[in-house]
Motif scaffolding. Sequence first.
Motif, PDB file in Angstrom:
ATOM      1  N   HIS A  76       0.763  -1.095  -0.329  1.00 49.58           N
ATOM      2  CA  HIS A  76       0.354  -0.037   0.586  1.00 49.58           C
ATOM      3  C   HIS A  76       0.474   1.240  -0.336  1.00 49.58           C
ATOM      4  O   HIS A  76       0.679   1.975  -1.174  1.00 49.58           O
ATOM      5  CB  HIS A  76      -1.235   0.031   1.247  1.00 49.58           C
ATOM      6  N   LEU A  77       1.860   0.822   0.826  1.00 40.78           N
ATOM      7  CA  LEU A  77       2.702   2.280   0.718  1.00 40.78           C
ATOM      8  C   LEU A  77       3.942   2.654  -0.171  1.00 40.78           C
ATOM      9  O   LEU A  77       3.337   4.192  -1.190  1.00 40.78           O
ATOM     10  CB  LEU A  77       3.918   1.966   2.204  1.00 40.78           C
ATOM     11  N   ARG A  82       5.727   5.904  -1.761  1.00 41.44           N
ATOM     12  CA  ARG A  82       6.189   6.197  -0.991  1.00 41.44           C
ATOM     13  C   ARG A  82       7.750   5.659  -1.342  1.00 41.44           C
ATOM     14  O   ARG A  82       7.404   4.288  -2.146  1.00 41.44           O
ATOM     15  CB  ARG A  82       5.910   5.987   0.344  1.00 41.44           C
ATOM     16  N   SER A  83       8.534   6.334  -1.004  1.00 39.71           N
ATOM     17  CA  SER A  83      10.416   5.767  -1.615  1.00 39.71           C
ATOM     18  C   SER A  83      10.106   4.728  -0.751  1.00 39.71           C
ATOM     19  O   SER A  83      10.241   4.244   0.034  1.00 39.71           O
ATOM     20  CB  SER A  83      10.679   7.422  -1.020  1.00 39.71           C
ATOM     21  N   ALA A 259      -4.020   8.393 -13.942  1.00 39.17           N
ATOM     22  CA  ALA A 259      -4.744   7.556 -12.638  1.00 39.17           C
ATOM     23  C   ALA A 259      -2.695   6.907 -12.384  1.00 39.17           C
ATOM     24  O   ALA A 259      -2.494   6.045 -13.488  1.00 39.17           O
ATOM     25  CB  ALA A 259      -5.840   6.196 -12.705  1.00 39.17           C
ATOM     26  N   GLY A 260      -3.354   6.593 -11.059  1.00 43.86           N
ATOM     27  CA  GLY A 260      -2.675   5.470 -10.598  1.00 43.86           C
ATOM     28  C   GLY A 260      -1.041   6.430  -9.570  1.00 43.86           C
ATOM     29  O   GLY A 260      -1.394   7.142  -9.343  1.00 43.86           O
ATOM     30  N   PRO A 261      -0.395   5.585  -9.078  1.00 44.21           N
ATOM     31  CA  PRO A 261       0.305   6.839  -8.112  1.00 44.21           C
ATOM     32  C   PRO A 261       1.582   7.104  -9.128  1.00 44.21           C
ATOM     33  O   PRO A 261       1.223   7.089  -9.450  1.00 44.21           O
ATOM     34  CB  PRO A 261       1.494   4.968  -7.572  1.00 44.21           C
ATOM     35  N   PRO A 262       1.644   8.211  -8.423  1.00 42.54           N
ATOM     36  CA  PRO A 262       2.635   9.491  -8.953  1.00 42.54           C
ATOM     37  C   PRO A 262       4.000   8.592  -9.227  1.00 42.54           C
ATOM     38  O   PRO A 262       4.264   8.390  -8.945  1.00 42.54           O
ATOM     39  CB  PRO A 262       2.441  10.698  -7.725  1.00 42.54           C
TER      40      PRO A 262
END
Length: 322
Positions: A76-77, A82-83, A259-262
């Motif tokens: 999830h992170l 998240r790095s 859409a989706g994670p950056p």
Amino acid sequence: MTLPTLSPHAAVETGIELFLASLAEAGPFGRSPLSPGTRRAYGVDLDQFARFLHTRVTAPTVASVPTEAVAAFAGHLTDAGRSPRTVARKLAAVRRLFHFLRSQGVCRCDPSAGVRPPAPSADPAPPTPEEMRALLALPERGSFTGARNRALLELVYGCGLRLSEAVNLNLSHLGLADGRLRITGATPRAVPLGPQAAEALRAYLLRRAEVLLAREISSVDAGALFVSARGRRLHPRSIQRIVDRYLRHLGAPPGPPRAGPPRRHRGIGQLRAACARHLLEAGADPGLVSALLDRRAAASDPDRGREISELTARYRQAHPRA
């Protein structure tokens, strides 16, 4: 304050509360208790873990957390952008929590034992000179914010500044007349100030004066170079966000946002790396580039004055913004 009783059926939040309380106590072999700041950081990470668990496990207890839930937390992170370093830090907090719970005899196994953070990806390549020209053209010039951001980008790239150096710049460090910027820190040094950066700074300083004149002098940081619209010195996070925003815009594909994670973006360190690479590619001496970026302690050299003059001459020949 009376702490709750810990048992295998206690809620995860209870285990976290008792674990955080234990961090304030001295450990074996004379180990000092952790600082309040470190304890707060553990608390933030573990509170996030507990809230996530409630989306995966019904009424999670200290003894009912499965390995799958911890792995899902790490995933999830990662999906949230998240790095790898951040994910590793949060997993370390979870591991230390379960180490404590096992030492208290309320948890037989450690569900975080087999969960590993994602491997860090390679740092992106610094922007090319063409990309830097496009980046420096992004801030609009008709406002205080745009003029400030343009001057900030020009200075960071033109002088190869670290984040801490950009944050601590004062008006007194500017030498617009002689084309130099004085940088304070562990190794104070003077670096060339290119004409593009000088022109952007002059435009920004006019806007800055207008903003500060509209404020009470006691409420502004009059000596700080880069300030907010309220006249306060920019925080490190604010400068990093400004740089990241333009770099992200530069690297965005055409069309509507996906859409989706950056996407992973480049930080302020990449502008510093671009400064060094572009100087070297243009034929600048590596030793002079090291002096510009303070990669060696040159401030105490007896020939420092001659070195600055030589650095300025080479800089004007090699840097794309000079």
